[in-house]
Design a protein around this motif. Structure first.
Motif, PDB file in Angstrom:
ATOM      1  N   ASN A  39       0.838  -1.311   0.128  1.00 32.01           N
ATOM      2  CA  ASN A  39       0.036  -0.065  -0.168  1.00 32.01           C
ATOM      3  C   ASN A  39       0.879   1.297  -0.040  1.00 32.01           C
ATOM      4  O   ASN A  39       0.572   2.179  -0.720  1.00 32.01           O
ATOM      5  N   ILE A  40       1.955   1.131   0.875  1.00 32.36           N
ATOM      6  CA  ILE A  40       2.877   2.342   0.777  1.00 32.36           C
ATOM      7  C   ILE A  40       3.584   2.683  -0.809  1.00 32.36           C
ATOM      8  O   ILE A  40       3.476   3.845  -1.181  1.00 32.36           O
ATOM      9  N   ALA A  41       3.949   1.498  -1.439  1.00 31.13           N
ATOM     10  CA  ALA A  41       4.327   1.677  -2.764  1.00 31.13           C
ATOM     11  C   ALA A  41       3.349   2.134  -3.841  1.00 31.13           C
ATOM     12  O   ALA A  41       3.811   3.213  -4.293  1.00 31.13           O
ATOM     13  N   ALA A  42       2.141   1.624  -3.480  1.00 36.21           N
ATOM     14  CA  ALA A  42       0.938   2.043  -4.640  1.00 36.21           C
ATOM     15  C   ALA A  42       0.606   3.359  -4.417  1.00 36.21           C
ATOM     16  O   ALA A  42       0.588   4.312  -5.234  1.00 36.21           O
ATOM     17  N   ALA A  43       0.568   3.884  -2.908  1.00 35.05           N
ATOM     18  CA  ALA A  43       0.325   5.432  -2.431  1.00 35.05           C
ATOM     19  C   ALA A  43       1.117   6.413  -3.081  1.00 35.05           C
ATOM     20  O   ALA A  43       0.917   7.356  -3.911  1.00 35.05           O
ATOM     21  N   LEU A  44       2.544   6.039  -3.116  1.00 33.75           N
ATOM     22  CA  LEU A  44       3.621   7.036  -3.460  1.00 33.75           C
ATOM     23  C   LEU A  44       3.397   6.861  -5.076  1.00 33.75           C
ATOM     24  O   LEU A  44       3.572   7.897  -5.485  1.00 33.75           O
ATOM     25  N   LYS A  45       3.531   5.978  -5.884  1.00 35.34           N
ATOM     26  CA  LYS A  45       3.547   5.786  -7.192  1.00 35.34           C
ATOM     27  C   LYS A  45       2.193   6.445  -7.704  1.00 35.34           C
ATOM     28  O   LYS A  45       2.285   7.283  -8.710  1.00 35.34           O
ATOM     29  N   GLU A  46       0.983   6.353  -7.102  1.00 37.07           N
ATOM     30  CA  GLU A  46      -0.148   7.226  -7.503  1.00 37.07           C
ATOM     31  C   GLU A  46      -0.127   8.618  -7.520  1.00 37.07           C
ATOM     32  O   GLU A  46      -0.607   9.333  -8.110  1.00 37.07           O
ATOM     33  N   GLN A  47       0.403   9.171  -6.247  1.00 38.60           N
ATOM     34  CA  GLN A  47       0.463  10.507  -5.755  1.00 38.60           C
ATOM     35  C   GLN A  47       1.863  11.193  -6.922  1.00 38.60           C
ATOM     36  O   GLN A  47       1.178  12.150  -7.436  1.00 38.60           O
ATOM     37  N   PHE A  48       2.751  10.746  -6.938  1.00 38.87           N
ATOM     38  CA  PHE A  48       3.857  11.246  -7.504  1.00 38.87           C
ATOM     39  C   PHE A  48       4.083  10.800  -9.157  1.00 38.87           C
ATOM     40  O   PHE A  48       4.650  11.360  -9.896  1.00 38.87           O
ATOM     41  N   GLY A  49       3.424   9.550  -9.432  1.00 40.10           N
ATOM     42  CA  GLY A  49       3.906   9.075 -10.830  1.00 40.10           C
ATOM     43  C   GLY A  49       5.130   8.734 -11.192  1.00 40.10           C
ATOM     44  O   GLY A  49       5.289   8.732 -12.240  1.00 40.10           O
ATOM     45  N   TRP A  50       5.912   8.393 -10.254  1.00 41.11           N
ATOM     46  CA  TRP A  50       7.341   8.045 -10.645  1.00 41.11           C
ATOM     47  C   TRP A  50       7.415   6.702 -11.270  1.00 41.11           C
ATOM     48  O   TRP A  50       6.494   6.027 -11.294  1.00 41.11           O
ATOM     49  N   LEU A  51       8.707   6.413 -11.895  1.00 43.95           N
ATOM     50  CA  LEU A  51       8.894   5.469 -12.736  1.00 43.95           C
ATOM     51  C   LEU A  51       8.610   4.207 -11.917  1.00 43.95           C
ATOM     52  O   LEU A  51       7.973   3.124 -12.302  1.00 43.95           O
ATOM     53  N   TRP A  52       9.264   4.189 -10.500  1.00 47.73           N
ATOM     54  CA  TRP A  52       9.479   2.708  -9.910  1.00 47.73           C
ATOM     55  C   TRP A  52       9.458   3.055  -8.402  1.00 47.73           C
ATOM     56  O   TRP A  52      10.296   3.941  -8.012  1.00 47.73           O
ATOM     57  N   VAL A  53       8.571   2.453  -7.613  1.00 52.10           N
ATOM     58  CA  VAL A  53       8.528   2.579  -6.133  1.00 52.10           C
ATOM     59  C   VAL A  53       8.337   1.206  -5.454  1.00 52.10           C
ATOM     60  O   VAL A  53       7.404   0.371  -6.124  1.00 52.10           O
ATOM     61  N   GLY A  54       9.288   0.901  -4.492  1.00 51.23           N
ATOM     62  CA  GLY A  54       9.259  -0.570  -4.073  1.00 51.23           C
ATOM     63  C   GLY A  54      10.170  -0.613  -3.042  1.00 51.23           C
ATOM     64  O   GLY A  54      10.861  -0.055  -2.515  1.00 51.23           O
TER      65      GLY A  54
END
Length: 156
Positions: A39-54
């Motif tokens: 959920n943390i990875a998904a929330a960060l990716k959704e908010q910021f649109g970065w290439l990869w979060v994990g």
């Protein structure tokens, strides 16, 4: 239970300020680490649109790929290798404005241009890292460091 994020525009600090309580609410009371990391990875990716979060987690003397959002990734990273392995070895957050200039950078994706890696620490031991990659140069700064370090401090 369905969860929705309130995604806002604005400067980076405003985006984090809006997102942090939402992440806190997602993980509070949930004992499963994998669910929380996902959920943390998904929330960060959704908010910021970065290439990869994990996340990579320490298992058997290596960093092993954990929950993430983005393109397929390297599965295992040795201590001291690349940005993730160096963050683990130094137990320190690393902000890399241009990954091509980082000695020993591991190119899991040729699209990655800049990166921030934040160690997950419990009782003085690194047990994993949060890895965030951007397709843009110079994406990450002290604002990211501050807020991402706060987020990982919540992970047990």
């Amino acid at each position: 239970m369905a969860e929705d994020l309130s995604i806002i525009q604005g400067n980076k600090a405003e985006q984090y300020t809006s997102l942090l309580p939402q992440i806190k609410a997602l993980i509070t009371g949930e004992p499963d680490q994998v669910a929380n990391l996902a959920n943390i990875a998904a929330a960060l990716k959704e908010q910021f649109g970065w290439l990869w979060v994990g996340f990579y987690l320490v298992k058997g003397g290596e960093l092993v790929l954990g929950p993430f959002q983005g393109p397929v990734a390297c599965t295992r990273i040795r201590k001291g290798r690349g940005v993730c392995g160096t963050s683990w070895a130094q137990a320190a957050t690393l902000v890399v404005p241009d990954v091509e200039k980082f000695p020993g950078h591991i190119a899991c994706s040729s699209l990655s241009r800049s990166e921030i890696v934040v160690p997950l620490v419990k009782n003085g031991e690194v047990f994993g890292v949060l890895d965030v990659d951007s397709a843009e140069l110079n994406e990450f700064d002290e604002v990211d460091r501050k807020f991402l370090e706060e987020i990982v401090s919540w992970i047990e």
